[in-house]
Structure formats: structure tokens, C-alpha cells
Design a protein around this motif. Structure first.
Motif, PDB file in Angstrom:
ATOM      1  N   ARG A   8      -2.011   7.351   7.523  1.00  0.00           N
ATOM      2  CA  ARG A   8      -3.399   7.305   6.605  1.00  0.00           C
ATOM      3  C   ARG A   8      -3.809   5.763   6.601  1.00  0.00           C
ATOM      4  NH1 ARG A   8      -1.245  12.131   4.410  1.00  0.00           N
ATOM      5  NH2 ARG A   8       0.118  11.076   3.034  1.00  0.00           N
ATOM      6  N   ILE A   9      -2.794   4.878   6.617  1.00  0.00           N
ATOM      7  CA  ILE A   9      -3.200   3.479   6.449  1.00  0.00           C
ATOM      8  C   ILE A   9      -3.697   2.768   7.694  1.00  0.00           C
ATOM      9  CG2 ILE A   9      -2.117   1.155   5.883  1.00  0.00           C
ATOM     10  CD1 ILE A   9      -0.056   2.598   4.052  1.00  0.00           C
ATOM     11  N   LEU A  46       0.767  -1.351   0.248  1.00  0.00           N
ATOM     12  CA  LEU A  46       0.145   0.092  -0.046  1.00  0.00           C
ATOM     13  C   LEU A  46       0.750   1.230   0.014  1.00  0.00           C
ATOM     14  CD1 LEU A  46      -2.514  -0.917   2.642  1.00  0.00           C
ATOM     15  CD2 LEU A  46      -3.007  -0.871   0.148  1.00  0.00           C
ATOM     16  N   ALA A  47       1.922   1.333   0.735  1.00  0.00           N
ATOM     17  CA  ALA A  47       2.754   2.420   0.835  1.00  0.00           C
ATOM     18  C   ALA A  47       3.999   2.438  -0.124  1.00  0.00           C
ATOM     19  CB  ALA A  47       3.249   2.599   2.360  1.00  0.00           C
ATOM     20  N   GLN A  83       9.044  11.882   7.417  1.00  0.00           N
ATOM     21  CA  GLN A  83       7.834  12.474   7.921  1.00  0.00           C
ATOM     22  C   GLN A  83       6.786  12.192   6.972  1.00  0.00           C
ATOM     23  OE1 GLN A  83       7.864  16.417   9.046  1.00  0.00           O
ATOM     24  NE2 GLN A  83       5.728  16.692   9.217  1.00  0.00           N
ATOM     25  N   ALA A  84       7.023  12.182   5.678  1.00  0.00           N
ATOM     26  CA  ALA A  84       6.044  11.872   4.550  1.00  0.00           C
ATOM     27  C   ALA A  84       5.693  10.513   4.714  1.00  0.00           C
ATOM     28  CB  ALA A  84       6.636  12.165   3.191  1.00  0.00           C
ATOM     29  N   ILE A  85       6.593   9.504   4.849  1.00  0.00           N
ATOM     30  CA  ILE A  85       6.496   8.330   5.215  1.00  0.00           C
ATOM     31  C   ILE A  85       5.664   7.931   6.331  1.00  0.00           C
ATOM     32  CG2 ILE A  85       7.752   5.874   5.566  1.00  0.00           C
ATOM     33  CD1 ILE A  85      10.097   6.736   3.989  1.00  0.00           C
ATOM     34  N   GLN A  86       5.993   8.337   7.366  1.00  0.00           N
ATOM     35  CA  GLN A  86       5.089   8.348   8.741  1.00  0.00           C
ATOM     36  C   GLN A  86       3.659   8.634   8.665  1.00  0.00           C
ATOM     37  OE1 GLN A  86       7.083   6.810  11.829  1.00  0.00           O
ATOM     38  NE2 GLN A  86       4.944   6.219  11.826  1.00  0.00           N
ATOM     39  N   GLU A  87       3.553   9.789   7.926  1.00  0.00           N
ATOM     40  CA  GLU A  87       2.283  10.304   7.548  1.00  0.00           C
ATOM     41  C   GLU A  87       1.334   9.322   6.788  1.00  0.00           C
ATOM     42  OE1 GLU A  87       2.774  14.112   6.173  1.00  0.00           O
ATOM     43  OE2 GLU A  87       3.299  15.030   7.853  1.00  0.00           O
ATOM     44  N   GLU A 104       5.541   0.597  -6.438  1.00  0.00           N
ATOM     45  CA  GLU A 104       5.623   1.371  -7.435  1.00  0.00           C
ATOM     46  C   GLU A 104       4.308   2.217  -7.777  1.00  0.00           C
ATOM     47  OE1 GLU A 104       8.294   0.436 -10.914  1.00  0.00           O
ATOM     48  OE2 GLU A 104       9.871  -0.299  -9.683  1.00  0.00           O
ATOM     49  N   SER A 105       3.324   1.704  -7.721  1.00  0.00           N
ATOM     50  CA  SER A 105       1.889   2.097  -7.990  1.00  0.00           C
ATOM     51  C   SER A 105       1.459   2.967  -6.789  1.00  0.00           C
ATOM     52  CB  SER A 105       1.008   1.054  -8.533  1.00  0.00           C
ATOM     53  OG  SER A 105       0.901  -0.135  -7.066  1.00  0.00           O
ATOM     54  N   ALA A 106       2.109   2.974  -5.560  1.00  0.00           N
ATOM     55  CA  ALA A 106       1.260   3.495  -4.383  1.00  0.00           C
ATOM     56  C   ALA A 106       1.432   4.961  -4.512  1.00  0.00           C
ATOM     57  CB  ALA A 106       2.319   2.860  -3.337  1.00  0.00           C
ATOM     58  N   PRO A 107       0.456   5.693  -4.061  1.00  0.00           N
ATOM     59  CA  PRO A 107       0.529   7.225  -4.072  1.00  0.00           C
ATOM     60  C   PRO A 107       1.913   7.825  -3.481  1.00  0.00           C
ATOM     61  CG  PRO A 107      -1.724   6.425  -3.297  1.00  0.00           C
ATOM     62  CD  PRO A 107      -0.824   5.036  -3.302  1.00  0.00           C
ATOM     63  N   LEU A 108       2.307   7.253  -2.430  1.00  0.00           N
ATOM     64  CA  LEU A 108       3.599   7.832  -1.824  1.00  0.00           C
ATOM     65  C   LEU A 108       4.794   7.789  -2.729  1.00  0.00           C
ATOM     66  CD1 LEU A 108       4.807   9.049   0.867  1.00  0.00           C
ATOM     67  CD2 LEU A 108       5.476   6.647   1.352  1.00  0.00           C
ATOM     68  N   TYR A 109       4.826   6.566  -3.350  1.00  0.00           N
ATOM     69  CA  TYR A 109       6.040   6.396  -4.271  1.00  0.00           C
ATOM     70  C   TYR A 109       5.878   7.224  -5.325  1.00  0.00           C
ATOM     71  CZ  TYR A 109       9.203   3.889  -7.363  1.00  0.00           C
ATOM     72  OH  TYR A 109      10.159   4.100  -8.077  1.00  0.00           O
TER      73      TYR A 109
END
Length: 473
Positions: A356-357, A292-293, A348-352, A296-301
Motif C-alpha cells: 500500500r505504501i 509509516l508502517a 503477509q499483513a506486513i508485505q501488504e 506505534e501510531s501506524a495503522p498496521l501496528y
């Protein structure tokens, strides 16, 4: 054995499992590769078992020592024999196990069983051979230390584990590797403690008949004796994070980071009944979170790597399952121009995103990730080697061949609520360790004096290239 015709969701036909009286487990999986077998020997010893202070790195050393030969088949004769079969052989070591691999024509199975049974029961080496091999390991360490991966992996392991043996890497501490040449007697004891039939599983995949394999195994391994030592592995207290260590790097490298969360053992540390089922579900849930996180298709990536391009790489270690609580590992490479503030913003972006997950906001993508994980696992099984390797890892982490089926069942049944709950429990800042690496700046101070990794070991033949058997993972 079981009924050979029994259907199986992964392998077509179910693996057949038998145990000899001495505890040796024999597993066969028929695979449609006429004339070929993968003959893998799994020994459940890894850096996890290195509990004596000052003796890290011995499981990996034995991956080398096992190619030193026996009275019947000295090292050069062993290699010539394997080559005369038209076979390939190798080995690798992890925190939980050592796996010895041979791929060979099925027509030489009888001879192969003879050679391999001899090697595991009657390994023989003198002090000179031992010193040569410890010298080779020192060289391997020096080579690996020139790559940012090793110091980062050492740092993240040490930060995350202060007591448990996962705190040192499979290679071991440099100071221990430097002292190894003087530990000949200890090495013999290490071999007797862990290279025992009850700690070993033969995994044979391909063009193989289980009854024939079992007959050969009984004849050649049946007299093997010994009981596995059960060292007391220290329990690790709860991590009180977040923790961070920065490594100034003197070679060429873009800035890199390892960020990891202390995560539960694959199956709850061999829990039984409902507890095991719950633990396997949590393991499956965390694998889904990785998809999910960090896929390569995940929003964060898509945001960090594709759109903003602050990161060159981002990924999580999939299927990295362990006997004891270990780490949910995420690695990334930043653009060379980025500095310390980019590390902070990225973490910080990863932890956020994990937050959300954990709040259930990614529930609509879970089924797609779940089927992708299953598809990836199954389409990765093309050759007998692929099958033997996968089974080896699951047997080591979960204690039996059934661990793979149990994990796939957990992956199929885990609910969106359970995925969110696993993220909430495990992926918190308090359980987080971060290691960053970037080229040295003036603020870091001068580089340390570079010298040889170890003082010259006596009697080690420095120019001998003994590192052909594969290295620590």
C-alpha cells in the motif's frame, strides 16, 4: 578548521574538522556542558573487514584487547588513571566500526589525550593476556547464545548474505571464536592493519576549544604511523528470495520473527555527486517507510498489536545505516499461543502494508512521519555522549561529519513519490528473508545434546570476569 561561529542546524555551532599529516581526523563540537567532554575514538573497523575465512570476530575481540594496556600504562594502571580523572570509559563494536568512549572532566583533557594516544599507538599484550581475553569472548558468546536474539541474528545474516562479510555477526562464528586462542600472531597483524591513524577519528564534544585539542592531538598522535589495509569485500549478488529459516527453541520464549529486506548502502557506498544525493534520498525514504508502517501510531501496528493483539511487539530498526548494502530490519513477538499460521499471516499483513505504501496510499502521513523522525533524532541529543555517538555512526557509514547534514537534507527534501518508489524497489518479496523462532515441538525432533560451547581452552582463566568493556551490539 572552519569558522567556529558558523551556525549549524543540529549542533548550534558547526563541528570543526582538521586532519593531521598522518591521516588522523580530529573533530570537535562545542556543547553547552561546562566542565565536561565526551572523548570518543572511532576506528573504522568492524566485522565487515573480517574477510579471511576462519577469522570472524576479531574486530570485536580488539574491543576487549584495547583495554589490556601498554608499557607506560599497564591494564590496571590504565583503569586507575581513568578513574582518577573521574572519567567513565567503555566501547562497542558494530559491522562497520569500533567506538571507544570516554566521558571526563574537561580539566583533564591534556592528560586524557596523553593516555588515549598511548593506548592506540602502543597497545601491548602477551600470549597469556590474549588467551584470557579470547576466553572472555567465548564466555560472552555462550551468554548471548542463551538469548533468542543471537541465533536469530546469525540466521538472518547468513540467509541474506552468502558472500559479503555482513553474513557473519559482530561476535563471529562460534567455531572461529573457539579457534581464537591459537591466533596470537594473527591478532598482532590485525591490529597493525586496522588500528592506523588514517582509519581513526577523534570526536570530542562538550567544553572544548578546537585549537587547543588540535595542538594536543598533534603533540601526542602526530608520530603515529601506518596505513589502513583495504581488504577486498566480496560483492553480494542480488537476493533471490523469499527465504525462510525456522529455529526450534529449547528455552522459554514466545514465538518471535525477524523479517528483513536487502536494502541499499547508506549513501550508495560512497557514491559521488547526483548518485550520492539519490542514494541518500532512498535511505531517507526507507526510514520514512519504517515510520509509516511500524511506528506505534501506524495503522498496521494499531491493528496487529493494539486491536487484534496477535502481536506483543512490532518494530523496525531505525537509523541502522551501513557502508554497504544491508538490511531493512523488522522484528516482532507473537502471543505465546500463536503458532506457524500466525507467522505466515503476520508476514503477509506486513508485505501488504508495504504494498500500500509502495502504491502511494500513505502519502498524506509522510510529512508527520518526516517531522517526527527529525524531532526524535534531535531531541535524542542531550549529552556530549549522545552527540559523539551519533556523529560516530554517521562518520562510519558516510565517510565524514557532513554525512549527518546530508542525510537530514535528504530527509527534508524526499517527496511522496520518492518514498513510494523506494518501497516498490526495495521492499519486495524477492528481497525478503524471514527467520522465525518458537518453542520446540515434537515435529522439530529432539533437542541437540548440550555440551560446552568450546573445548576447554588451555591457559584461559575461566573465572576471570573480563567482560566489563561492553559487548557486540
Amino acid at each position: 578548521g572552519e569558522d567556529a561561529a558558523e551556525a549549524h542546524p543540529v549542533f548550534g555551532r558547526a563541528p570543526q574538522v582538521s586532519r593531521l599529516r598522518n591521516g588522523l581526523t580530529v573533530v570537535s563540537v562545542p556543547w553547552n556542558t561546562p566542565g565536561i567532554v565526551a572523548y570518543y575514538t572511532l576506528v573504522r573497523v568492524g566485522s565487515r573487514d573480517e574477510v579471511e575465512r576462519g577469522h570472524s570476530g576479531f574486530a570485536h575481540l580488539f574491543e576487549h584487547m584495547m583495554f589490556r594496556g601498554t608499557e607506560r600504562f599497564p591494564a590496571d594502571v590504565y583503569e586507575e588513571t581513568i578513574q582518577s580523572f573521574g572519567a567513565d570509559n567503555n566501547a562497542y563494536t558494530t559491522r562497520d566500526f569500533t567506538l571507544y568512549t570516554v566521558t571526563a572532566p574537561s580539566s583533564v583533557l591534556e592528560e586524557l589525550v596523553d593516555v588515549e594516544a598511548d593506548r592506540f599507538q602502543r597497545l601491548q599484550y602477551d600470549e597469556a593476556a590474549f588467551r584470557t581475553e579470547t576466553g572472555a569472548v567465548q564466555g560472552e558468546y555462550a551468554k548471548n547464545a542463551s538469548n533468542p536474539f543471537l541465533p536469530m541474528w546469525e540466521a538472518v545474516s547468513e540467509l541474506a548474505f552468502e558472500r559479503h562479510t555482513y553474513g557473519h555477526t559482530t561476535m563471529g562464528y562460534l567455531r572461529d571464536i573457539c579457534a581464537m586462542p591459537g591466533m596470537f600472531d594473527y591478532s598482532r597483524r590485525f591490529f597493525r592493519r586496522y588500528y592506523t591513524p588514517d582509519n581513526t577519528t577523534l570526536i570530542v564534544v562538550g567544553d572544548v576549544e578546537h585549537d587547543e585539542l588540535l595542538r594536543l592531538a598533534r603533540a601526542k598522535y602526530g608520530r603515529w604511523r601506518g596505513r589502513r589495509d583495504r581488504p577486498r569485500i566480496p560483492a553480494e549478488p542480488a537476493l533471490e528470495g523469499p527465504k525462510h529459516r525456522h529455529i526450534p527453541w529449547d528455552g522459554a520464549s514466545p514465538p518471535r520473527f525477524f523479517v528483513a529486506w536487502r536494502s541499499p548502502a547508506f549513501d550508495g557506498g560512497h557514491a559521488r555527486g547526483p548518485r550520492r544525493e539519490a542514494a541518500l534520498k532512498e535511505t531517507a525514504a526507507l526510514e520514512i517507510v519504517k515510520g509509516l508502517a511500524f511506528a506505534e501510531s501506524a495503522p498496521l501496528y494499531q491493528r496487529l498489536v493494539v486491536r487484534d493483539q496477535t502481536l506483543l511487539q512490532l518494530g523496525a530498526w531505525e537509523n541502522d545505516f551501513h557502508r554497504d548494502p544491508s538490511l531493512f530490519m523488522v522484528t516482532g513477538v507473537l502471543k505465546p499461543a500463536e503458532g506457524a499460521p500466525a507467522f505466515e499471516a503476520t508476514v503477509q499483513a506486513i508485505q501488504e502494508e508495504l504494498g500500500r505504501i509502495a502504491a502511494g496510499e500513505a502519502a498524506d502521513r509522510i510529512d508527520a512521519v518526516r517531522s517526527h523522525l527529525r524531532y526524535r533524532l534531535l531531541t535524542g541529543l542531550e549529552t556530549p555522549d549522545d552527540v559523539a555517538d551519533l556523529l560516530g555512526g554517521f562518520i562510519a557509514a558516510g565517510g565524514s561529519v557532513d554525512a549527518l547534514d546530508e542525510y537530514l537534507a535528504a530527509l527534508a527534501s524526499v517527496t511522496p513519490d520518492e518514498v513510494a518508489a523506494a518501497a516498490r524497489r526495495v521492499l519486495t518479496p524477492e528481497r525478503r528473508v524471514l527467520v522465525t523462532l518458537a518453542p520446540r515441538t515434537e515435529a522439530d525432533g529432539p533437542a541437540p545434546e548440550a555440551g560446552p560451547p568450546c573445548p576447554e581452552p588451555e591457559g584461559a582463566d575461566a573465572d576471570e570476569d573480563a567482560d566489563e568493556e561492553g559487548g557486540a551490539r
